[in-house]
Design an enzyme around this catalytic site. Structure first.
Site, short mmCIF file in Angstrom:
data_model
loop_
_atom_site.label_atom_id
_atom_site.label_comp_id
_atom_site.label_asym_id
_atom_site.label_seq_id
_atom_site.Cartn_x
_atom_site.Cartn_y
_atom_site.Cartn_z
N ARG A 1 56.25 20.19 12.21
CA ARG A 1 56.33 18.92 11.46
C ARG A 1 55.18 18.75 10.45
NH1 ARG A 1 60.77 19.22 13.13
NH2 ARG A 1 61.97 17.62 14.21
N CYS B 1 63.56 10.88 14.93
CA CYS B 1 62.71 10.90 16.12
C CYS B 1 61.39 10.20 15.81
CB CYS B 1 62.48 12.33 16.58
SG CYS B 1 63.94 13.02 17.37
N GLU C 1 55.71 10.82 15.13
CA GLU C 1 56.18 11.68 14.04
C GLU C 1 56.39 10.81 12.81
OE1 GLU C 1 59.56 14.41 14.72
OE2 GLU C 1 60.36 13.69 12.83
N1 EPU Z 1 66.98 14.20 26.39
C1 EPU Z 1 67.06 13.31 27.42
N2 EPU Z 1 67.22 11.99 27.12
C2 EPU Z 1 67.28 11.52 25.84
C3 EPU Z 1 67.19 12.45 24.79
C4 EPU Z 1 67.03 13.80 25.08
O1 EPU Z 1 67.00 13.69 28.58
O2 EPU Z 1 67.41 10.32 25.66
C5 EPU Z 1 66.84 15.64 26.69
C6 EPU Z 1 68.10 16.40 26.25
O3 EPU Z 1 69.09 16.38 27.24
C7 EPU Z 1 67.54 17.79 26.02
C8 EPU Z 1 66.12 17.54 25.55
O4 EPU Z 1 65.80 16.21 25.92
O5 EPU Z 1 67.49 18.52 27.19
C9 EPU Z 1 65.96 17.72 24.03
O6 EPU Z 1 66.81 16.78 23.37
P1 EPU Z 1 67.51 17.10 21.97
O7 EPU Z 1 68.30 18.34 22.07
O8 EPU Z 1 68.17 15.87 21.52
O9 EPU Z 1 66.30 17.48 21.00
P2 EPU Z 1 64.93 16.73 20.71
O10 EPU Z 1 63.83 17.67 21.06
O11 EPU Z 1 64.90 15.37 21.29
C10 EPU Z 1 64.74 17.68 18.29
C11 EPU Z 1 64.16 17.14 17.03
C12 EPU Z 1 65.21 16.32 16.29
C13 EPU Z 1 66.44 17.18 16.04
C14 EPU Z 1 66.97 17.63 17.40
C15 EPU Z 1 68.24 18.44 17.33
C16 EPU Z 1 61.76 16.59 17.36
C17 EPU Z 1 60.80 15.51 17.65
N3 EPU Z 1 63.05 16.23 17.36
O12 EPU Z 1 65.01 16.57 19.13
O13 EPU Z 1 64.64 15.91 15.05
O14 EPU Z 1 67.43 16.45 15.35
O15 EPU Z 1 65.93 18.42 18.04
O16 EPU Z 1 68.03 19.75 16.92
O17 EPU Z 1 61.36 17.74 17.14
C18 EPU Z 1 63.50 14.20 13.85
O18 EPU Z 1 62.59 15.00 13.68
O19 EPU Z 1 63.48 13.06 13.33
C19 EPU Z 1 64.60 14.58 14.72
C20 EPU Z 1 65.49 13.70 15.11
#
Ligand code: EPU
Length: 328
Positions: A186, A243, A314
């Site tokens: 990021r 996020c 972020e």
């Molecule tokens: N999870 C939960 N509860 C929730 C949300 C997520 O248990 O309410 C768990 C999911 O089940 C999964 C893990 O957390 O096992 C990761 O969740 P997810 O796949 O949604 O990915 P993330 O790490 O939360 C990242 C990026 C997003 C991007 C997604 C999809 C960051 C901070 N976030 O989210 O980017 O869209 O992967 O690839 O790196 C952004 O930067 O604004 C953003 C939304």
């Protein structure tokens, strides 16, 4: 209402003379952020060329007026008291996307910083160029995506951005090749030999993307699947800024930690921790920036107490409280 402190009547005249209807005073930033919150920018200016940006920045420096750049306002939380000084918007003018080179195995696309990231994704699909689909659904502009090294599980800006064009604080318009680009999670930093942060902000003008020719129908099918997956996991209906927190080191995502702390659905005023994805805060209608900030503080406290993890925002927080201090 905050009284303008930095921009005098003479400054207003200077901006009106130079930008005409492309400058607005006391412009609510709620109109320019995807959270749909934020107090007024003293002056909100839409330059049309790099030369105009240079003139604006130089003129602001001579007059002691602070300035900041906004892209799509999609990762931005502007406080309720607004922003002192000049906000420079790269939309709607810096939005050109073009094919610079196409060979059988590689292609280069250039995108100006104010182009929408989604417009770039669509351009790549239509031209049969692979490499941008990872960014489908990421709101905001190319400039914002580059500076934040925006990414998803499917990829990062750093994998496709080959060069960028920047306006350095001294006014130099310079193209920076991969050796000068230091990417992190990021974050993009330029080689300190090219850009010394202490000399002031720089402006990203354009990015050059390295893509690979592919079948448009296959790209479109992949895009549909990625967008459907995103829509099923993230809130898309209510205003938000993506996020809110960076994923901490250690492997468990911020969303999962916030969820496990039992915070989904927690509300402060008009702001709510999304019931769909816990690392999103949504504006349910009439949120103030203060509501969102209060929720963020509660999340950090709860996750810190429960899991001993310090969550780092972020979302970029700027501006001042009503009658309060400016944060940059
Ligand atoms: N999870 C939960 N509860 C929730 C949300 C997520 O248990 O309410 C768990 C999911 O089940 C999964 C893990 O957390 O096992 C990761 O969740 P997810 O796949 O949604 O990915 P993330 O790490 O939360 C990242 C990026 C997003 C991007 C997604 C999809 C960051 C901070 N976030 O989210 O980017 O869209 O992967 O690839 O790196 C952004 O930067 O604004 C953003 C939304």
């Amino acid at each position: 209402m905050t009284i303008s402190m930095t921009i005098s009547i003479d400054h207003r005249q200077w901006l009106r003379d130079r930008f005409g209807r492309r400058v607005q005073f006391d412009e609510p930033m709620a109109r320019h952020t995807t959270f749909r919150v934020g107090g007024p920018a003293e002056a909100f200016v839409r330059p049309q060329s790099a030369a105009e940006i240079r003139m604006l920045i130089n003129g602001a420096a001579q007059r002691g007026i602070p300035w900041a750049i906004v892209g799509g306002g999609s990762n931005l939380l502007v406080k309720d008291g607004g922003i002192t000084g000049i906000v420079i918007a790269l939309t709607p003018y810096f939005k050109e996307i073009s094919l610079v080179l196409r060979e059988s195995r590689q292609a280069t696309v250039s995108a100006q910083a104010g182009a929408g990231t989604q417009a770039l994704c669509r351009f790549a699909i239509e031209r049969g160029l692979q490499g941008m689909n990872f960014a489908l659904g990421i709101p905001g502009t190319v400039g914002g995506a580059v500076v934040m090294n925006a990414g998803t599980a499917a990829g990062w800006m750093q994998t496709v951005v080959k060069k960028i064009r920047v306006l350095l604080p001294g006014g130099e318009d310079r193209t920076v090749d991969p050796k000068g680009l230091n990417w992190a999670y990021r974050r993009l930093e330029l080689d300190p030999a090219i850009y010394d942060r202490s000399s002031g902000p720089m402006v990203i003008l354009e990015a050059f993307l390295g893509l690979v020719p592919a079948d448009p129908a296959r790209l479109k099918a992949e895009a549909d699947a990625l967008l459907a997956a995103r829509n099923s996991r993230q809130p898309t209906r209510l205003p938000n800024a993506g996020c809110v927190f960076k994923n901490p080191a250690g492997g468990v995502s911020a969303g999962e930690l916030i969820d496990r702390a039992g915070l989904k659905g927690t509300r402060v005023g008009g702001a709510e921790i999304s019931t769909k994805h816990a690392n999103f805060i949504v504006n349910t209608g009439h949120a103030r920036a203060a509501d969102i900030l209060e929720l963020m503080t509660r999340v950090q406290a709860a996750v810190g107490e429960r899991f001993q993890v310090g969550l780092e925002p972020e979302v970029v927080v700027v501006g001042k409280e009503i009658n309060g201090q400016e944060s940059v």
